[in-house]
Design a protein around this motif. Structure first.
Motif, PDB file in Angstrom:
ATOM      1  N   MET A 107      44.714  42.937  38.250  1.00  0.00           N
ATOM      2  CA  MET A 107      45.735  43.827  38.819  1.00  0.00           C
ATOM      3  C   MET A 107      45.145  45.176  39.196  1.00  0.00           C
ATOM      4  O   MET A 107      45.510  45.760  40.215  1.00  0.00           O
ATOM      5  N   LEU A 108      44.225  45.680  38.396  1.00  0.00           N
ATOM      6  CA  LEU A 108      43.624  46.983  38.695  1.00  0.00           C
ATOM      7  C   LEU A 108      42.712  46.906  39.913  1.00  0.00           C
ATOM      8  O   LEU A 108      42.653  47.849  40.706  1.00  0.00           O
ATOM      9  N   ILE A 109      42.030  45.793  40.086  1.00  0.00           N
ATOM     10  CA  ILE A 109      41.210  45.608  41.284  1.00  0.00           C
ATOM     11  C   ILE A 109      42.114  45.552  42.517  1.00  0.00           C
ATOM     12  O   ILE A 109      41.842  46.213  43.533  1.00  0.00           O
ATOM     13  N   MET A 129      38.932  30.846  35.319  1.00  0.00           N
ATOM     14  CA  MET A 129      40.193  30.409  35.853  1.00  0.00           C
ATOM     15  C   MET A 129      40.365  28.935  35.546  1.00  0.00           C
ATOM     16  O   MET A 129      39.455  28.155  35.756  1.00  0.00           O
ATOM     17  N   ARG A 130      41.520  28.564  35.070  1.00  0.00           N
ATOM     18  CA  ARG A 130      41.798  27.169  34.723  1.00  0.00           C
ATOM     19  C   ARG A 130      41.864  26.327  35.984  1.00  0.00           C
ATOM     20  O   ARG A 130      42.275  26.772  37.038  1.00  0.00           O
ATOM     21  N   GLU A 131      41.489  25.067  35.843  1.00  0.00           N
ATOM     22  CA  GLU A 131      41.572  24.133  36.964  1.00  0.00           C
ATOM     23  C   GLU A 131      43.021  23.779  37.272  1.00  0.00           C
ATOM     24  O   GLU A 131      43.388  23.609  38.412  1.00  0.00           O
ATOM     25  N   SER A 132      43.831  23.627  36.225  1.00  0.00           N
ATOM     26  CA  SER A 132      45.237  23.299  36.425  1.00  0.00           C
ATOM     27  C   SER A 132      46.076  24.262  35.582  1.00  0.00           C
ATOM     28  O   SER A 132      45.646  24.719  34.532  1.00  0.00           O
ATOM     29  N   PRO A 133      47.286  24.553  36.043  1.00  0.00           N
ATOM     30  CA  PRO A 133      48.136  25.485  35.292  1.00  0.00           C
ATOM     31  C   PRO A 133      48.595  24.886  33.965  1.00  0.00           C
ATOM     32  O   PRO A 133      48.625  23.668  33.799  1.00  0.00           O
ATOM     33  N   ARG A 134      48.950  25.772  33.049  1.00  0.00           N
ATOM     34  CA  ARG A 134      49.445  25.327  31.738  1.00  0.00           C
ATOM     35  C   ARG A 134      50.769  24.584  31.867  1.00  0.00           C
ATOM     36  O   ARG A 134      51.091  23.734  31.060  1.00  0.00           O
ATOM     37  N   SER A 135      51.566  24.991  32.891  1.00  0.00           N
ATOM     38  CA  SER A 135      52.847  24.332  33.140  1.00  0.00           C
ATOM     39  C   SER A 135      53.216  24.541  34.604  1.00  0.00           C
ATOM     40  O   SER A 135      52.535  25.266  35.320  1.00  0.00           O
ATOM     41  N   GLY A 136      54.303  23.945  34.997  1.00  0.00           N
ATOM     42  CA  GLY A 136      54.788  24.100  36.356  1.00  0.00           C
ATOM     43  C   GLY A 136      55.725  25.276  36.536  1.00  0.00           C
ATOM     44  O   GLY A 136      56.306  25.451  37.607  1.00  0.00           O
ATOM     45  N   CYS A 137      55.868  26.090  35.520  1.00  0.00           N
ATOM     46  CA  CYS A 137      56.762  27.247  35.569  1.00  0.00           C
ATOM     47  C   CYS A 137      56.208  28.295  36.547  1.00  0.00           C
ATOM     48  O   CYS A 137      55.038  28.662  36.461  1.00  0.00           O
ATOM     49  N   PRO A 138      57.026  28.813  37.473  1.00  0.00           N
ATOM     50  CA  PRO A 138      56.535  29.797  38.421  1.00  0.00           C
ATOM     51  C   PRO A 138      56.082  31.109  37.759  1.00  0.00           C
ATOM     52  O   PRO A 138      55.166  31.757  38.245  1.00  0.00           O
ATOM     53  N   ILE A 139      56.712  31.488  36.658  1.00  0.00           N
ATOM     54  CA  ILE A 139      56.269  32.691  35.950  1.00  0.00           C
ATOM     55  C   ILE A 139      54.884  32.451  35.369  1.00  0.00           C
ATOM     56  O   ILE A 139      53.991  33.297  35.462  1.00  0.00           O
ATOM     57  N   ASN A 140      54.660  31.275  34.803  1.00  0.00           N
ATOM     58  CA  ASN A 140      53.335  30.928  34.291  1.00  0.00           C
ATOM     59  C   ASN A 140      52.299  30.969  35.413  1.00  0.00           C
ATOM     60  O   ASN A 140      51.207  31.488  35.231  1.00  0.00           O
ATOM     61  N   LEU A 198      47.816  36.742  38.002  1.00  0.00           N
ATOM     62  CA  LEU A 198      47.988  38.193  37.991  1.00  0.00           C
ATOM     63  C   LEU A 198      48.033  38.793  36.593  1.00  0.00           C
ATOM     64  O   LEU A 198      48.055  40.015  36.467  1.00  0.00           O
ATOM     65  N   GLY A 199      48.033  37.984  35.561  1.00  0.00           N
ATOM     66  CA  GLY A 199      48.206  38.483  34.202  1.00  0.00           C
ATOM     67  C   GLY A 199      46.985  39.156  33.611  1.00  0.00           C
ATOM     68  O   GLY A 199      47.081  39.842  32.601  1.00  0.00           O
ATOM     69  N   ASP A 200      45.840  38.989  34.220  1.00  0.00           N
ATOM     70  CA  ASP A 200      44.640  39.655  33.739  1.00  0.00           C
ATOM     71  C   ASP A 200      44.684  41.120  34.168  1.00  0.00           C
ATOM     72  O   ASP A 200      44.816  41.409  35.361  1.00  0.00           O
ATOM     73  N   ARG A 222      35.928  38.913  38.151  1.00  0.00           N
ATOM     74  CA  ARG A 222      37.315  38.984  38.612  1.00  0.00           C
ATOM     75  C   ARG A 222      37.403  38.869  40.129  1.00  0.00           C
ATOM     76  O   ARG A 222      38.334  38.262  40.646  1.00  0.00           O
ATOM     77  N   LEU A 223      36.429  39.413  40.855  1.00  0.00           N
ATOM     78  CA  LEU A 223      36.435  39.237  42.308  1.00  0.00           C
ATOM     79  C   LEU A 223      36.315  37.756  42.664  1.00  0.00           C
ATOM     80  O   LEU A 223      37.037  37.261  43.536  1.00  0.00           O
ATOM     81  N   LYS A 224      35.436  37.044  41.970  1.00  0.00           N
ATOM     82  CA  LYS A 224      35.288  35.602  42.210  1.00  0.00           C
ATOM     83  C   LYS A 224      36.592  34.877  41.911  1.00  0.00           C
ATOM     84  O   LYS A 224      37.013  33.985  42.657  1.00  0.00           O
ATOM     85  N   ARG A 225      37.248  35.250  40.812  1.00  0.00           N
ATOM     86  CA  ARG A 225      38.516  34.613  40.446  1.00  0.00           C
ATOM     87  C   ARG A 225      39.606  34.898  41.475  1.00  0.00           C
ATOM     88  O   ARG A 225      40.395  34.013  41.817  1.00  0.00           O
ATOM     89  N   LEU A 226      39.669  36.135  41.956  1.00  0.00           N
ATOM     90  CA  LEU A 226      40.686  36.497  42.936  1.00  0.00           C
ATOM     91  C   LEU A 226      40.457  35.788  44.270  1.00  0.00           C
ATOM     92  O   LEU A 226      41.411  35.402  44.945  1.00  0.00           O
ATOM     93  N   VAL A 227      39.194  35.608  44.644  1.00  0.00           N
ATOM     94  CA  VAL A 227      38.878  34.837  45.846  1.00  0.00           C
ATOM     95  C   VAL A 227      39.272  33.377  45.629  1.00  0.00           C
ATOM     96  O   VAL A 227      39.931  32.763  46.473  1.00  0.00           O
ATOM     97  N   ALA A 228      38.908  32.801  44.485  1.00  0.00           N
ATOM     98  CA  ALA A 228      39.237  31.405  44.187  1.00  0.00           C
ATOM     99  C   ALA A 228      40.745  31.176  44.138  1.00  0.00           C
ATOM    100  O   ALA A 228      41.233  30.118  44.548  1.00  0.00           O
ATOM    101  N   ALA A 229      41.489  32.168  43.667  1.00  0.00           N
ATOM    102  CA  ALA A 229      42.946  32.050  43.571  1.00  0.00           C
ATOM    103  C   ALA A 229      43.631  32.299  44.913  1.00  0.00           C
ATOM    104  O   ALA A 229      44.847  32.106  45.025  1.00  0.00           O
ATOM    105  N   GLY A 230      42.881  32.746  45.908  1.00  0.00           N
ATOM    106  CA  GLY A 230      43.448  32.954  47.232  1.00  0.00           C
ATOM    107  C   GLY A 230      44.083  34.305  47.462  1.00  0.00           C
ATOM    108  O   GLY A 230      44.780  34.494  48.453  1.00  0.00           O
ATOM    109  N   LEU A 231      43.858  35.271  46.575  1.00  0.00           N
ATOM    110  CA  LEU A 231      44.415  36.607  46.767  1.00  0.00           C
ATOM    111  C   LEU A 231      43.488  37.502  47.580  1.00  0.00           C
ATOM    112  O   LEU A 231      43.936  38.480  48.176  1.00  0.00           O
TER     113      LEU A 231
END
Length: 167
Positions: free
Chosen positions: A24-26, A1-12, A18-20, A57-66
């Motif tokens: 989404m399957l988890i 997971m990136r430390e900072s987003p590629r841009s400030g776009c909400p879709i990004n 969620l793009g992985d 992916r579980l670690k990433r989802l926890v880190a992302a707050g989902l």
């Protein structure tokens, strides 16, 4: 997971989390399959996720707050729960499922829950999200005596499986 987003776009921002496909399957398996433990997620994956990918992916989802992860207690396995952000992803999953219904063919048993949610509309999705808040966050239902959407989804799925097995 990136430390900072590629841009400030909400879709990004959404795609970065969620793009992985595995993420989404988890989430799908937690939301619709009631799987909360690593072994349940690993063994129940119809797509055949590898244990190292699931762990990552579980670690990433926890880190992302989902997701949140309970600390394992001696003799008990660690459980994962959806957070409010994870539950807020349900309409995205419903939209993806609706798109998939319209533009792909597949196993009817795997399509039936998406059909129920699509046909039930936003109110049914909102009720389902309330049930997930009760299950994962401990938030009491506003109308506890009301029919449960999760039961309706499970009945539709198992009913279709029973008809398929009988036919």
């Amino acid at each position: 997971m990136r430390e900072s987003p590629r841009s400030g776009c909400p879709i990004n921002a959404a795609v970065e989390v969620l793009g992985d496909p595995w993420a989404m399957l988890i989430l799908r398996d937690m939301v619709f399959g009631h799987r909360r433990h690593f072994r349940e997620l690993l063994g129940g994956s119809i797509e055949g996720i590898a244990s190292n990918i699931l762990s990552d992916r579980l670690k990433r989802l926890v880190a992302a707050g989902l997701l949140s992860q309970e600390e394992p207690v001696r003799g008990r396995r660690a459980a994962y729960s959806l957070t409010e952000a994870g539950i807020d992803a349900v309409p995205v999953m419903v939209a993806l499922g609706t798109w998939g219904l319209a533009h792909s063919h597949g196993d009817p048993a795997l399509r039936v829950r998406a059909e129920v949610l699509r046909d039930g509309g936003p109110d049914l999705v909102a009720r389902f999200m309330e049930e997930l808040r009760e299950e994962h966050l401990g938030v009491p239902l506003a109308e506890p005596d009301r029919d449960r959407v999760g039961d309706r989804l499970a009945a539709a799925h198992s009913g279709l499986l029973a008809r398929t097995d009988a036919g």
